[in-house]
Design a protein around this motif. Structure first.
Motif, PDB file in Angstrom:
ATOM      1  N   ARG A  37     -12.275  17.938 -15.593  1.00  0.00           N
ATOM      2  CA  ARG A  37     -10.821  17.873 -15.653  1.00  0.00           C
ATOM      3  C   ARG A  37     -10.180  19.145 -15.093  1.00  0.00           C
ATOM      4  O   ARG A  37      -9.104  19.103 -14.499  1.00  0.00           O
ATOM      5  CB  ARG A  37     -10.354  17.629 -17.083  1.00  0.00           C
ATOM      6  N   TYR A  40     -10.189  18.474 -11.429  1.00  0.00           N
ATOM      7  CA  TYR A  40      -9.210  17.462 -11.026  1.00  0.00           C
ATOM      8  C   TYR A  40      -7.783  17.992 -11.102  1.00  0.00           C
ATOM      9  O   TYR A  40      -7.015  17.897 -10.136  1.00  0.00           O
ATOM     10  CB  TYR A  40      -9.364  16.221 -11.907  1.00  0.00           C
ATOM     11  N   ARG A  44      -5.141  18.999  -8.141  1.00  0.00           N
ATOM     12  CA  ARG A  44      -3.920  18.198  -8.108  1.00  0.00           C
ATOM     13  C   ARG A  44      -2.660  19.053  -8.213  1.00  0.00           C
ATOM     14  O   ARG A  44      -1.630  18.735  -7.619  1.00  0.00           O
ATOM     15  CB  ARG A  44      -3.946  17.180  -9.248  1.00  0.00           C
ATOM     16  N   THR A  75      -3.958   9.812  -6.341  1.00  0.00           N
ATOM     17  CA  THR A  75      -4.004   9.678  -7.800  1.00  0.00           C
ATOM     18  C   THR A  75      -4.122   8.217  -8.219  1.00  0.00           C
ATOM     19  O   THR A  75      -4.773   7.899  -9.210  1.00  0.00           O
ATOM     20  CB  THR A  75      -2.758  10.312  -8.440  1.00  0.00           C
ATOM     21  N   CYS A  78      -7.720   6.873  -7.841  1.00  0.00           N
ATOM     22  CA  CYS A  78      -8.626   7.381  -8.878  1.00  0.00           C
ATOM     23  C   CYS A  78      -8.670   6.468 -10.103  1.00  0.00           C
ATOM     24  O   CYS A  78      -9.541   6.631 -10.961  1.00  0.00           O
ATOM     25  CB  CYS A  78      -8.212   8.801  -9.299  1.00  0.00           C
ATOM     26  N   MET A 106     -17.638  15.107  -6.027  1.00  0.00           N
ATOM     27  CA  MET A 106     -16.330  15.728  -6.181  1.00  0.00           C
ATOM     28  C   MET A 106     -16.374  17.212  -5.859  1.00  0.00           C
ATOM     29  O   MET A 106     -15.425  17.767  -5.282  1.00  0.00           O
ATOM     30  CB  MET A 106     -15.803  15.487  -7.598  1.00  0.00           C
ATOM     31  N   LEU A 129     -13.493  12.902  -3.218  1.00  0.00           N
ATOM     32  CA  LEU A 129     -12.994  13.059  -4.586  1.00  0.00           C
ATOM     33  C   LEU A 129     -12.745  11.703  -5.235  1.00  0.00           C
ATOM     34  O   LEU A 129     -13.071  11.488  -6.406  1.00  0.00           O
ATOM     35  CB  LEU A 129     -11.710  13.890  -4.574  1.00  0.00           C
ATOM     36  N   ASN A 133     -15.036  10.322  -8.338  1.00  0.00           N
ATOM     37  CA  ASN A 133     -14.337   9.977  -9.565  1.00  0.00           C
ATOM     38  C   ASN A 133     -14.749   8.598 -10.064  1.00  0.00           C
ATOM     39  O   ASN A 133     -14.859   8.357 -11.273  1.00  0.00           O
ATOM     40  CB  ASN A 133     -12.828  10.016  -9.313  1.00  0.00           C
ATOM     41  N   LYS A 137     -15.907   9.033 -13.898  1.00  0.00           N
ATOM     42  CA  LYS A 137     -14.917   8.711 -14.921  1.00  0.00           C
ATOM     43  C   LYS A 137     -15.336   7.638 -15.916  1.00  0.00           C
ATOM     44  O   LYS A 137     -15.141   7.810 -17.123  1.00  0.00           O
ATOM     45  CB  LYS A 137     -13.595   8.322 -14.242  1.00  0.00           C
TER      46      LYS A 137
END
Length: 465
Positions: A37, A40, A44, A75, A78, A106, A129, A133, A137
């Protein structure tokens, strides 16, 4: 942040559970997820700034409309790739291998953003990425559940601890990556400021690698054989519980209620996810970020939301418990979600007051608004988030028909992906329409939809029963 919001749900459900010692594997997964996180949210936080900064200053020189669209697509994607990654993991590879594949992919994606400051470097980095993900995830969270038996009372507490790791990663990522990108590596030559965005991407890549090194070095010791083999087909016992017949009338009503609420959720997240686009652009040009002679990096404001989540989620959970134990009873799920949308709209109304002072002309900024305007906006947005997201996830898992449970959860999460893409398109209009019109429209529509949801609440509750 979407997963971090389960913190409230988990806290609410486990608030009265006795405390027991958790297996050490939980803390390894906590550490791994925290760094993922970090990677990420760090990347971002600086993405749109990197896209819109001039080439000579270390960016790519895109216009804000294109940058917002790219951010929204990234986004949003993802939220879709985990559906594919989860499918492949269940049938062909173990969860731990999938986490490693995703994490390394990633890390490479962020490293490409660091090493190659060009359009092809951007698109290749983002593609990796998104792909990584999809493998990471859907598997890291399910591994937490695999540490416990189905009826283990420590399960909810474990997810509370795990999702706190998400909050910590989201909190510190913009501070570190943003500082490196906007302040530490900032140089001035011949009157031109050059930013070190690539070093922010490098920090995100390093953070991902730290988590992967720890995970692969310690997983055999602390996880044993958990997650090594693919799950394959569902166990027969569970299949036997799933009805092969048509949906009952009650199940159809419940399914319809989920789909109706998903429509409202799309608009909520489209407004909420302006944080990385139009709100970032407004903060960059119209918010006075000077504190005691030092200018706060723009990306640092991306840490305000996770900070408020850490502070407020336990309080909101306590509120729900107190209401549930009161004579009047807890608020209905649609009512909570409607209030969440109204809170989102009120946050934008705060920004409208700021825009009325500053105007929307980025080339002639005569007055800058106090930073409390943007902080209070994020406060309202976080409260709205906590009113809407956790209860929505809980609702889908509780009332979805057994045979459609996975599909409807996928639809619910995919609605957030659609919202991110839509949010990017909305942000693209700030250049042509202006901040006052865009913020005012989002705020008005959020409040309107919130009251519509409150009006429909009783009917929706009846459909859910």
């Amino acid at each position: 942040m979407e997963a971090a919001l389960k913190l409230q749900q988990s806290t609410e459900e486990s608030v009265q559970q006795p405390k027991k010692k958790h297996p050490p594997g939980l803390y390894l997964l906590f550490f791994t997820e925290m760094w993922e996180r970090f990677s990420y949210y760090g990347m971002r936080a600086i993405l749109t700034l990197y896209l819109t900064t001039a080439l000579i200053s270390g960016g790519l020189g895109f216009d804000k409309g294109l940058a917002a669209a790219i951010y929204g697509f990234y986004t949003g994607a993802c939220y879709f790739t985990p559906l594919v990654g989860g499918y492949l993991t269940d049938r062909f590879i173990g969860k731990r291998l999938a986490i490693t594949i995703g994490g390394l992919t990633m890390a490479v994606g962020n490293f490409i953003l660091f090493a190659e400051q060009s359009k092809w470097g951007l698109y290749l980095g983002l593609a990796l990425l998104i792909l990584g993900n999809g493998f990471f995830k859907p598997n890291i969270s399910t591994l937490v559940g695999d540490l416990y038996d189905k009826n283990d009372k420590r399960r909810d507490s474990a997810f509370t601890i795990f999702y706190m790791g998400i909050n910590l990663g989201a909190l510190f990522a913009p501070l570190v990556c943003g500082f490196l990108a906007e302040d530490f590596f900032k140089t001035t030559a011949n009157g031109v400021i050059h930013y070190g965005f690539k070093y922010g991407f490098l920090a995100a890549s390093i953070g991902m690698m730290i988590g992967q090194i720890a995970f692969n070095a310690l997983s055999n010791r602390y996880l044993g054989n958990i997650g090594k083999k693919p799950v394959g087909k569902l166990p027969a016992k569970r299949e036997e519980k799933q009805s092969n017949g048509p949906l009952t009338k009650q199940e159809k009503r419940r399914t319809a209620s989920i789909l109706i609420l998903a429509v409202f959720v799309v608009f909520f997240w489209a407004g909420f996810e302006q944080a990385g686009t139009s709100l970032t652009f407004y903060t960059q040009n119209f918010i006075d970020r000077q504190v005691f002679g030092w200018e706060i990096p723009i990306s640092w404001f991306q840490s305000v939301n996770p900070l408020f989540i850490v502070l407020l989620a336990p309080l909101i959970s306590m509120l729900w418990v107190k209401l549930a134990n009161s004579k009047t009873g807890d608020l209905a799920i649609p009512t909570k979600m409607g209030l969440g949308m109204i809170l989102l709209g009120l946050g934008y109304m705060v920004l409208v007051l700021a825009v009325l002072q500053t105007g929307s002309d980025e080339h002639h900024v005569a007055y800058k608004a106090h930073l409390l305007f943007i902080v209070v906006t994020y406060l309202f947005h976080t409260l709205g988030e906590l009113f809407l997201s956790p209860v929505g996830l809980s609702m889908v898992s509780r009332i979805a028909p057994v045979k459609l449970a996975s599909l409807l959860m996928g639809v619910w999460l995919a609605s957030t992906g659609i919202a991110n893409i839509l949010g990017g398109q909305i942000a693209a209009f700030t250049e042509s329409l202006g901040y006052l019109e865009v913020f005012g429209l989002i705020g008005f529509m959020a409040i309107l939809f919130g009251f519509i949801l409150l009006f429909l609440s009783r009917k929706l509750v009846h459909m859910m029963e």
